[in-house]
Design an enzyme around this catalytic site. Structure first.
Site, PDB file in Angstrom:
ATOM      1  N   TYR A 159       0.831  -1.213   0.000  1.00 54.68           N
ATOM      2  CA  TYR A 159       0.000   0.000   0.000  1.00 54.68           C
ATOM      3  C   TYR A 159       0.868   1.267   0.000  1.00 54.68           C
ATOM      4  O   TYR A 159       0.772   2.082  -0.930  1.00 54.68           O
ATOM      5  CB  TYR A 159      -1.018  -0.005   1.151  1.00 54.68           C
ATOM      6  CG  TYR A 159      -1.777   1.303   1.239  1.00 54.68           C
ATOM      7  CD1 TYR A 159      -2.748   1.633   0.299  1.00 54.68           C
ATOM      8  CD2 TYR A 159      -1.490   2.242   2.240  1.00 54.68           C
ATOM      9  CE1 TYR A 159      -3.421   2.858   0.353  1.00 54.68           C
ATOM     10  CE2 TYR A 159      -2.157   3.458   2.294  1.00 54.68           C
ATOM     11  CZ  TYR A 159      -3.122   3.763   1.359  1.00 54.68           C
ATOM     12  OH  TYR A 159      -3.775   4.973   1.400  1.00 54.68           O
ATOM     13  N   LYS A 163       1.377   3.912  -3.161  1.00 52.18           N
ATOM     14  CA  LYS A 163       1.006   5.330  -3.045  1.00 52.18           C
ATOM     15  C   LYS A 163       2.226   6.212  -3.342  1.00 52.18           C
ATOM     16  O   LYS A 163       2.108   7.260  -3.974  1.00 52.18           O
ATOM     17  CB  LYS A 163       0.458   5.642  -1.646  1.00 52.18           C
ATOM     18  CG  LYS A 163      -0.869   5.001  -1.297  1.00 52.18           C
ATOM     19  CD  LYS A 163      -2.015   5.404  -2.192  1.00 52.18           C
ATOM     20  CE  LYS A 163      -2.549   6.784  -1.975  1.00 52.18           C
ATOM     21  NZ  LYS A 163      -3.761   7.050  -2.810  1.00 52.18           N
TER      22      LYS A 163
END
Ligand SMILES: NC(=O)c1ccc[n+]([C@@H]2O[C@H](COP(=O)([O-])OP(=O)(O)OC[C@H]3O[C@@H](n4cnc5c(N)ncnc54)[C@H](O)[C@@H]3O)[C@@H](O)[C@H]2O)c1
Ligand SMILES: C[C@@H](CO)CCC[C@@H](C)[C@H]1CC[C@H]2[C@@H]3[C@H](O)C=C4C[C@@H](O)CC[C@]4(C)[C@H]3CC[C@]12C
Length: 366
Positions: A159, A163
């Site tokens: 994650y 990002k």
């Protein structure tokens, strides 16, 4: 060719507009962006509440689509003046594979950028995350830092990795020539942990507390500060950035902004108790009830069980080595960059944010 300044009536596109943050951005734009003519809401799953928004003065166009499909993104972007790219896979629990996270968060963002370039859209606002900075895998504290505070950003989890990659793509795209020859203006907003109406993890803690007879058990030391920001203020920042981006392209283009407001600095659990307390829950212990080594062991056990059970069933509890590390590492911001660059002041006070969130939690017991 779409240009922000020369057109009195603007077309906005919000990707992920049916998510937790996306819904607040959509509603905030309708309430507070007077130059809006059409609002396109693009999401993999369209929500029923969109229907009620279609009766207002602004044309609301719901587009069911997938950011990983370049042609769907290009069609949605065509003719838009501003794109707010909020769609993303927020998964730190192992619910989806790393490949899917990268596909949605990185390839999806690439598709959005290319669509802006091809279609002549000049303004792109990206919803990034504090996680592109940290906490890092060394668990080093980031104590009330700002956008210039040095910090070793090192990620292992898909994650934050995804990002960070997506944010880099967006920032590097600033200045690229879009169709018609004008430069693309981009910037990224980095919320810390968002809370407010629609926050599913808060609702899960509430329901868990109710199941346990009204008790929650402290797992993280109260001294660990965790940054939180109210969803309405995050949405407001997006609206302001989108409004100012083209006019202040030189100052704001290619910049990152942490999202902040007057929410107090507290540990993750103590902060949640600001809402869960008035809803009748109690947090047991002034110090963590279980020793840290035992939590580390349980988190590792959960990760192992997730692997072993994957062929049979999805086992994705809140506690895993990554979430434990994030909850246990101080990460808070203190900055006024958004105020200096585009005049941001929080729209909702802490008291108001708290009251709104409590009301929502109280209504979310079922
Ligand atoms: N929740 C937080 O605390 C937090 C903090 C910092 C940053 N963010 C970022 O804010 C954004 C929104 O997060 P959220 O908490 O509202 O999550 P969310 O899951 O509620 O919303 C994400 C939305 O994106 C949509 N989406 C997912 N995959 C898609 C795809 N392939 N195509 C089109 N739409 C797709 C989902 O359907 C959903 O409506 C994310 O980019 C996230 O990384 C969230
Ligand atoms: C150890 C548990 C005992 O109660 C508590 C576990 C809490 C975790 C599930 C959450 C603690 C911190 C959260 C993250 C943080 O607020 C920031 C985030 C950034 C954002 O971009 C996505 C969500 C998240 C990673 C958020 C997820 C849940 C926590 C890890």
């Amino acid at each position: 060719m779409a240009e922000c300044t020369e057109v009195a009536e603007l077309v906005y596109l919000v990707t992920g507009g049916c998510g937790f943050l996306g819904e607040h951005i959509v509603r905030m734009l309708l309430e507070r962006e007077p130059r809006l003519r059409e609002l396109r809401v693009f999401d993999l799953h369209l929500s029923p509440w969109l229907e009620e928004l279609k009766t207002g003065p602004v044309q609301v166009t719901a587009i069911q689509g997938d950011v990983t499909q370049a042609h769907e993104v290009a069609a949605a972007v065509s003719g838009a003046h501003v794109v707010i790219h909020t769609a993303g896979l927020v998964d730190v629990f192992g619910r989806v594979t790393p490949e899917t996270i990268f596909k949605v968060n990185v390839q999806g963002t690439r598709n959005v950028i290319e669509a802006c370039v091809q279609m002549g859209t000049r303004c792109l606002v990206y919803t990034s995350s504090m996680e592109v900075v940290g906490p890092n895998i060394k668990g080093q504290p980031f104590y009330r830092g700002n956008e210039n505070t040095p910090y070793e950003a090192m990620h292992k989890h898909p994650y934050p990795q995804s990002k960070a990659q997506a944010e880099r793509l967006v920032l590097e795209a600033n200045g690229r020539k879009v169709r018609g020859g004008l430069p693309l203006v981009t910037c990224a907003l980095r919320p810390t942990g968002i809370y407010g109406e629609g926050h599913q993890i808060m609702r899960d803690f509430y329901r868990q507390g109710l199941r346990l007879g009204g008790w929650l058990f402290r797992a993280v030391p109260a001294s660990v500060e965790h940054g939180r920001v109210y969803v309405g203020n995050v949405a407001w920042m997006h609206v302001l950035v989108a409004r100012e981006l083209e006019q202040r392209a030189v100052l704001m283009g290619g910049q990152v902004y942490f999202c902040y407001d007057q929410s107090p600095y507290k540990s993750y659990e103590d902060f949640n108790m600001e809402f869960l307390g008035p809803c009748g829950l109690r947090l047991v212990g002034t110090r963590p009830l279980l020793p840290h080594w035992l939590l580390v062991f349980l988190a590792a056990l959960n990760a192992l069980l997730q692997c072993l059970l994957r062929p049979l069933v999805l086992y994705a509890p809140l506690l895993n080595p990554y979430t434990l590390a994030v909850a246990n590492t101080t990460f808070t911001v203190s900055t006024n960059k958004a105020q200096r660059h585009f005049g941001y002041e929080p729209l909702f006070s802490w008291e108001d944010s708290r009251a709104r969130t409590i009301l929502w939690v109280q209504g979310s017991a079922q």
